[in-house]
Each structure stands twice: as C-alpha cells, then as structure tokens.
Design a protein around this motif. Structure first.
Motif, PDB file in Angstrom:
ATOM      1  N   HIS A  44       2.465   7.757   4.670  1.00 53.79           N
ATOM      2  CA  HIS A  44       1.235   7.109   4.224  1.00 53.79           C
ATOM      3  C   HIS A  44       1.667   5.932   3.379  1.00 53.79           C
ATOM      4  N   GLY A  45       0.981   4.811   3.538  1.00 53.46           N
ATOM      5  CA  GLY A  45       1.452   3.617   2.825  1.00 53.46           C
ATOM      6  C   GLY A  45       0.338   2.654   2.557  1.00 53.46           C
ATOM      7  N   SER A  46       0.711   1.374   2.560  1.00 47.29           N
ATOM      8  CA  SER A  46      -0.194   0.330   2.095  1.00 47.29           C
ATOM      9  C   SER A  46      -1.350   0.079   3.060  1.00 47.29           C
ATOM     10  N   SER A  47      -1.186   0.472   4.341  1.00 43.90           N
ATOM     11  CA  SER A  47      -2.314   0.167   5.226  1.00 43.90           C
ATOM     12  C   SER A  47      -2.776   1.406   5.981  1.00 43.90           C
ATOM     13  N   GLY A  48      -2.674   2.551   5.360  1.00 43.55           N
ATOM     14  CA  GLY A  48      -3.198   3.757   5.996  1.00 43.55           C
ATOM     15  C   GLY A  48      -2.141   4.834   6.131  1.00 43.55           C
ATOM     16  N   PHE A  49      -2.321   5.684   7.132  1.00 43.58           N
ATOM     17  CA  PHE A  49      -1.351   6.762   7.322  1.00 43.58           C
ATOM     18  C   PHE A  49      -0.938   6.830   8.782  1.00 43.58           C
ATOM     19  N   PHE A  64       4.385   9.748  20.685  1.00 40.52           N
ATOM     20  CA  PHE A  64       3.939   8.419  20.289  1.00 40.52           C
ATOM     21  C   PHE A  64       3.362   8.505  18.879  1.00 40.52           C
ATOM     22  N   VAL A  65       2.849   7.387  18.390  1.00 43.32           N
ATOM     23  CA  VAL A  65       2.488   7.315  16.975  1.00 43.32           C
ATOM     24  C   VAL A  65       1.068   6.787  16.834  1.00 43.32           C
ATOM     25  N   GLY A  66       0.314   7.320  15.895  1.00 39.36           N
ATOM     26  CA  GLY A  66      -1.023   6.800  15.602  1.00 39.36           C
ATOM     27  C   GLY A  66      -1.095   6.390  14.141  1.00 39.36           C
ATOM     28  N   LYS A  67      -1.749   5.256  13.892  1.00 35.77           N
ATOM     29  CA  LYS A  67      -1.914   4.797  12.505  1.00 35.77           C
ATOM     30  C   LYS A  67      -3.396   4.594  12.243  1.00 35.77           C
ATOM     31  N   TRP A  68      -3.902   5.175  11.169  1.00 38.53           N
ATOM     32  CA  TRP A  68      -5.319   5.077  10.803  1.00 38.53           C
ATOM     33  C   TRP A  68      -5.447   4.610   9.354  1.00 38.53           C
ATOM     34  N   PHE A 118      -2.175   2.789  18.293  1.00 44.07           N
ATOM     35  CA  PHE A 118      -1.284   3.722  18.982  1.00 44.07           C
ATOM     36  C   PHE A 118      -0.062   2.958  19.443  1.00 44.07           C
ATOM     37  N   SER A 119       1.099   3.437  19.043  1.00 44.22           N
ATOM     38  CA  SER A 119       2.288   2.704  19.466  1.00 44.22           C
ATOM     39  C   SER A 119       3.388   3.649  19.896  1.00 44.22           C
ATOM     40  N   GLU A 120       4.413   3.057  20.499  1.00 43.72           N
ATOM     41  CA  GLU A 120       5.539   3.864  20.991  1.00 43.72           C
ATOM     42  C   GLU A 120       6.233   4.573  19.828  1.00 43.72           C
ATOM     43  N   TRP A 121       6.842   5.688  20.112  1.00 45.24           N
ATOM     44  CA  TRP A 121       7.639   6.430  19.135  1.00 45.24           C
ATOM     45  C   TRP A 121       9.022   5.806  19.073  1.00 45.24           C
ATOM     46  N   ILE A 122       9.483   5.518  17.864  1.00 43.82           N
ATOM     47  CA  ILE A 122      10.834   4.959  17.702  1.00 43.82           C
ATOM     48  C   ILE A 122      11.656   6.021  16.986  1.00 43.82           C
ATOM     49  N   GLY A 123      12.662   6.507  17.692  1.00 42.36           N
ATOM     50  CA  GLY A 123      13.193   7.814  17.339  1.00 42.36           C
ATOM     51  C   GLY A 123      14.267   7.921  16.276  1.00 42.36           C
ATOM     52  N   GLY A 125      14.698   6.440  13.065  1.00 33.72           N
ATOM     53  CA  GLY A 125      14.514   6.202  11.637  1.00 33.72           C
ATOM     54  C   GLY A 125      14.602   4.749  11.211  1.00 33.72           C
ATOM     55  N   ILE A 126      14.355   4.544   9.908  1.00 31.91           N
ATOM     56  CA  ILE A 126      14.337   3.186   9.358  1.00 31.91           C
ATOM     57  C   ILE A 126      15.733   2.804   8.836  1.00 31.91           C
ATOM     58  N   ILE A 127      15.963   1.493   8.766  1.00 28.20           N
ATOM     59  CA  ILE A 127      17.258   0.973   8.309  1.00 28.20           C
ATOM     60  C   ILE A 127      17.617   1.503   6.913  1.00 28.20           C
ATOM     61  N   GLN A 193      12.485  -1.144   5.349  1.00 26.35           N
ATOM     62  CA  GLN A 193      11.592  -0.016   5.664  1.00 26.35           C
ATOM     63  C   GLN A 193      10.769  -0.288   6.910  1.00 26.35           C
ATOM     64  N   ASN A 194      10.785  -1.534   7.359  1.00 22.82           N
ATOM     65  CA  ASN A 194       9.980  -1.889   8.526  1.00 22.82           C
ATOM     66  C   ASN A 194      10.823  -2.302   9.718  1.00 22.82           C
ATOM     67  N   VAL A 195      12.113  -2.062   9.639  1.00 24.06           N
ATOM     68  CA  VAL A 195      12.958  -2.229  10.818  1.00 24.06           C
ATOM     69  C   VAL A 195      13.506  -0.851  11.144  1.00 24.06           C
ATOM     70  N   MET A 196      13.279  -0.442  12.402  1.00 23.70           N
ATOM     71  CA  MET A 196      13.675   0.910  12.811  1.00 23.70           C
ATOM     72  C   MET A 196      14.777   0.839  13.859  1.00 23.70           C
ATOM     73  N   ILE A 197      15.439   1.967  14.034  1.00 25.90           N
ATOM     74  CA  ILE A 197      16.504   2.045  15.034  1.00 25.90           C
ATOM     75  C   ILE A 197      15.940   2.735  16.268  1.00 25.90           C
ATOM     76  N   LEU A 213      11.202  -3.956  15.208  1.00 25.74           N
ATOM     77  CA  LEU A 213      10.393  -4.373  14.061  1.00 25.74           C
ATOM     78  C   LEU A 213       9.005  -3.742  14.157  1.00 25.74           C
ATOM     79  N   ILE A 214       8.550  -3.157  13.046  1.00 28.80           N
ATOM     80  CA  ILE A 214       7.231  -2.513  13.001  1.00 28.80           C
ATOM     81  C   ILE A 214       6.398  -3.114  11.860  1.00 28.80           C
ATOM     82  N   ASP A 215       5.198  -2.616  11.711  1.00 33.03           N
ATOM     83  CA  ASP A 215       4.358  -2.853  10.532  1.00 33.03           C
ATOM     84  C   ASP A 215       3.984  -4.323  10.315  1.00 33.03           C
TER      85      ASP A 215
HETATM   86  N1  LIG Z   1       6.565   3.704  16.004  1.00 38.88           N
HETATM   87  C1  LIG Z   1       7.091   4.480  15.074  1.00 38.88           C
HETATM   88  N2  LIG Z   1       7.950   5.465  15.397  1.00 38.88           N
HETATM   89  C2  LIG Z   1       8.461   6.278  14.453  1.00 38.88           C
HETATM   90  N3  LIG Z   1       8.183   6.169  13.140  1.00 38.88           N
HETATM   91  C3  LIG Z   1       7.341   5.202  12.741  1.00 38.88           C
HETATM   92  C4  LIG Z   1       6.737   4.314  13.688  1.00 38.88           C
HETATM   93  N4  LIG Z   1       5.919   3.481  13.014  1.00 38.88           N
HETATM   94  C5  LIG Z   1       6.021   3.816  11.719  1.00 38.88           C
HETATM   95  N5  LIG Z   1       6.871   4.834  11.528  1.00 38.88           N
HETATM   96  C6  LIG Z   1       7.253   5.436  10.236  1.00 38.88           C
HETATM   97  O1  LIG Z   1       6.138   5.369   9.375  1.00 38.88           O
HETATM   98  C7  LIG Z   1       6.422   4.544   8.236  1.00 38.88           C
HETATM   99  C8  LIG Z   1       5.169   3.761   7.870  1.00 38.88           C
HETATM  100  O2  LIG Z   1       4.734   2.974   8.950  1.00 38.88           O
HETATM  101  P1  LIG Z   1       4.329   1.466   8.738  1.00 38.88           P
HETATM  102  O3  LIG Z   1       3.774   0.966  10.024  1.00 38.88           O
HETATM  103  O4  LIG Z   1       5.484   0.737   8.167  1.00 38.88           O
HETATM  104  O5  LIG Z   1       3.133   1.573   7.705  1.00 38.88           O
HETATM  105  P2  LIG Z   1       2.928   1.182   6.173  1.00 38.88           P
HETATM  106  O6  LIG Z   1       1.925   0.112   6.214  1.00 38.88           O
HETATM  107  O7  LIG Z   1       2.447   2.451   5.602  1.00 38.88           O
HETATM  108  O8  LIG Z   1       4.254   0.743   5.607  1.00 38.88           O
HETATM  109  C9  LIG Z   1       7.608   3.684   8.652  1.00 38.88           C
HETATM  110  O9  LIG Z   1       8.376   3.269   7.540  1.00 38.88           O
HETATM  111  C10 LIG Z   1       8.363   4.646   9.553  1.00 38.88           C
HETATM  112  O10 LIG Z   1       9.142   5.524   8.774  1.00 38.88           O
END
Ligand SMILES: Nc1ncnc2c1ncn2[C@@H]1O[C@H](COP(=O)(O)OP(=O)(O)O)[C@@H](O)[C@H]1O
Ligand SMILES: [Mg+2]
Length: 363
Positions: A44-49, A64-68, A118-123, A125-127, A193-197, A213-215
C-alpha cells in the motif's frame, strides 16, 4: 488459508484498505466470475494498494496485479496511470497492462465498480531489495551486469522520449528512418522502489533478467523535451549508483566525465564514484572495481549544469555498444574479475535474483 473476509498480508495495511479489499472481493464473489481471484496484498502506498491476483481459466494459469485507490484523488491517479501505460505499451522494459492469455484486449473487471489498474506480474522484486541482498553477499555487482542494467534503464528513458517507438525489440533508439522529435515526458518517481526485476528469458535475458519500470502515478508531460530526458537520465544514473554501492551526493564535486568530444572535469552529483570520499572507505575496492567508461558516463549524466549533461542519443549509442561488446576478458586486471564470465553472471543472478543458494562454494 486466511480467515474469511481476510487476505494474506492484510496485517500490514490500514483498516480502510482492508474494508475496501473485502468489498471488492464480495462484489467479485457474488457475480460468479471464476476465471480469476484475489491472492494477497503486495503493498500500500501513495496512490492506493496493490494486490496479487491469479488468473486461471482451466487451460492457462498466470499471476497478475491489481491496483486500487481509496480516495477519489487516488482513483484519478490510477486512471492517469492506465492512460500512461496505454501510451507506453510495448516498451520492452515498461510494466505492461495485463491481457488474459490469448486475448488482445486489456483485462477488465466490469463487475467490480470503480477504477482498477490490472498489470502483468513482475516476479523478482524491486531493485531496493536486490541491492540489500548484494550487501549481504559483500561483493560489488559485476561490471557486465551493471552494463546490462544501464542498457535496460536507457531503454526506459527511450520509451518515454519516443512513446510509440523507443526502447523496443531489444534496442534503445527507435529503429528505421530518422529519429522522431522527443516528448517532454518525465516519470517523476523513478527510483529503486519503482524498478523491478523481470523474468529470465532466452538469448539476451538468459544470464541476467531485464528490468521493468512501474508506478507512473507521478508521470508528467512538460514542454521542454531536453529537460525531461535529462531529468530521467539523472534518475537512472542515481539508480546505477545504488547498484554500484554509492549514493548520489548532495554536495556535488569535480569529477572526470565522458562526453562525445572527450573527457572533461565537471561538477557532478556522481562525485563519489571517484572513490575519494572517506565515507566509502569500506567500499573503496568496490568503487575501484568499476569500469572507468561506466564511471565517466554516469558522472556526466549527473552533471549539475544542464548543458554539461550528455546528449541522450549519443549516450544511448555508447551504452548499447558497451553492453554488447564488453567481455569478461576486458576485466582481467580487476579485483573481482572472476565475477565477469557468463557462467559467473548466471550463478550470481541465480543467487541474488532467484535467491537460490549454491550447493557448494561460489564466487
Ligand atoms: N506488476 C507488479 N508485479 C509485482 N509486484 C508489483 C507490481 N507492481 C507493483 N508491485 C509491488 O507493489 C509495490 C507498490 O506498487 P507501486 O505501483 O509502486 O505503487 P505505489 O504508488 O504504492 O508506490 C511496488 O514497489 C512493488 O513491490
Ligand atoms: Mg511505487
């Protein structure tokens, strides 16, 4: 199993989020929609969960992933993120909107009211977490791994510079014909925190996976494309510094940087890449193990003066060339030379990224 009405991971989220997630699941359950389900809270963070979801239609199964959002403001941010991800779709190193297996349309859950991403699952973790595992390993990352990551990060910058054609099919710059004009897009929250592997794959990604790159919640579009691309470049240089083991300094200093027309000493926030700051005494050998070409390019990306930051098209060419051409044999005089072979890169990736401990001694 979580108790009814609860989700794994919900001990870390606010009551408000717990209530919202339960209401989403209730709406979901009452419709009899069975091709996907909620799995657990991720964050959960700055723009939802964010929640991990599971798609399974009998033939295919995938995460996959959902953000609300909770508030209207968060919902608006998420709607903007969806728009942005649509604009950047197809970028190799950009998080992709989820599409169900076999479908050519973005996934949608109309039976659940409200805005959802709804986005793809990135498996993998974060940098930030990867960097802390490197600290436990107590070795600097191999230069060839750093080049690969720099290449991925430059592709992210290129997708934002040329949303329809940059950073695609394994190349940084748009291919074919002249370069289109650059956009004024800034990610705005480009950090470890917004670049994933991502996953390992074939060929290019068999030893080291690609970064994603996410978020895009702080995404902005400006009129100044030169400023925008240099701002994104500065952000990726900061990420590279974290991977190397130093921090961008608040007190910029003079360091030799590399440019198209040669080397120049400039004031840069990448100053500590020279290994002189006593704060890094313990890590000095890591910093000295760094390829000087990489050091010089990062120092220029972090130059304080806008006109001393490098031209992105030139920089992209350098990074792509070095990423493709630097070999283990270029590092034979380096302290950690044994970590530079393909075999070593595979082993190190396995341990630091997949977290598979070797059975015998390694590296
Ligand atoms: N597509 C994804 N696959 C796997 N984990 C994700 C994905 N998107 C986000 N996450 C995890 O959720 C955290 C928060 O997502 P993020 O989109 O960065 O939202 P926030 O606005 O809360 O920072 C990320 O730091 C990461 O750990
Ligand atoms: Mg984030």
């Amino acid at each position: 199993m979580a108790a009814p009405g609860r989700f794994p991971g919900d001990e870390n989220v606010s009551n408000e989020i717990r209530v919202k997630a339960s209401s989403l699941r209730e709406m979901h359950d009452t419709t009899g929609e069975r091709t996907w389900n909620f799995e657990k809270f991720i964050s959960h963070g700055s723009s939802g969960f964010t929640m991990k979801l599971k798609y399974a239609d009998g033939k295919n199964s995938t995460s996959f992933v959902g953000k609300w959002g909770i508030t209207d403001k968060e919902d608006a941010k998420i709607a903007k993120e969806i728009e942005t991800l649509t604009l950047l779709r197809g970028g190799d190193n950009i998080q992709q909107l989820f599409r169900a297996p076999g479908s050519t349309a973005n996934f949608n859950a109309p039976h659940i009211r409200g805005t959802a991403l709804f986005s793809e699952w990135i498996g993998n973790g974060i940098i930030r977490d990867f960097v802390s595992r490197r600290d436990t390993w107590k070795h600097p990352l191999p230069n060839r791994m750093l080049w690969k990551f720099f290449f991925c990060l430059c592709k992210m910058v290129a997708v934002m510079a040329w949303p329809a054609s940059g950073g695609r099919r394994g190349r940084i710059l748009p291919q074919g014909g002249g370069l289109p004009p650059m956009s004024g897009i800034i990610h705005g929250d480009f950090n470890i925190q917004n670049v994933m592997i991502g996953d390992f794959g074939d060929q290019e990604h068999s030893t080291i996976p690609m970064l994603k790159l996410i978020d895009f919640g702080r995404f902005q579009e400006t009129d100044d494309s030169d400023y925008a691309v240099k701002r994104n470049l500065y952000d990726i240089a900061c990420i590279m510094l974290h991977l190397i083991g130093v921090f961008p300094t608040n007190t910029p200093g003079m360091i030799e940087a590399i440019y198209q027309d040669g080397k120049k000493v400039v004031r840069s926030r990448g100053k500590d890449l020279d290994g002189q700051n006593p704060m890094y005494n313990e890590y000095k050998s890591w910093i000295l193990n760094l390829d000087p070409d990489l050091r010089g390019l990062l120092a220029s990306c972090m130059a304080v003066r806008q006109d001393q930051k490098p031209d992105f098209v030139w920089l992209a060419g350098q990074v792509e060339y070095y990423y493709r051409n630097k070999k283990a044999s270029d590092y034979t005089s380096y302290q950690w030379k044994d970590n530079e072979s393909d075999e070593a890169l595979r082993r190190i990736s396995k341990r630091l990224i997949l977290r598979i401990e070797p059975s015998g001694p390694w590296a």
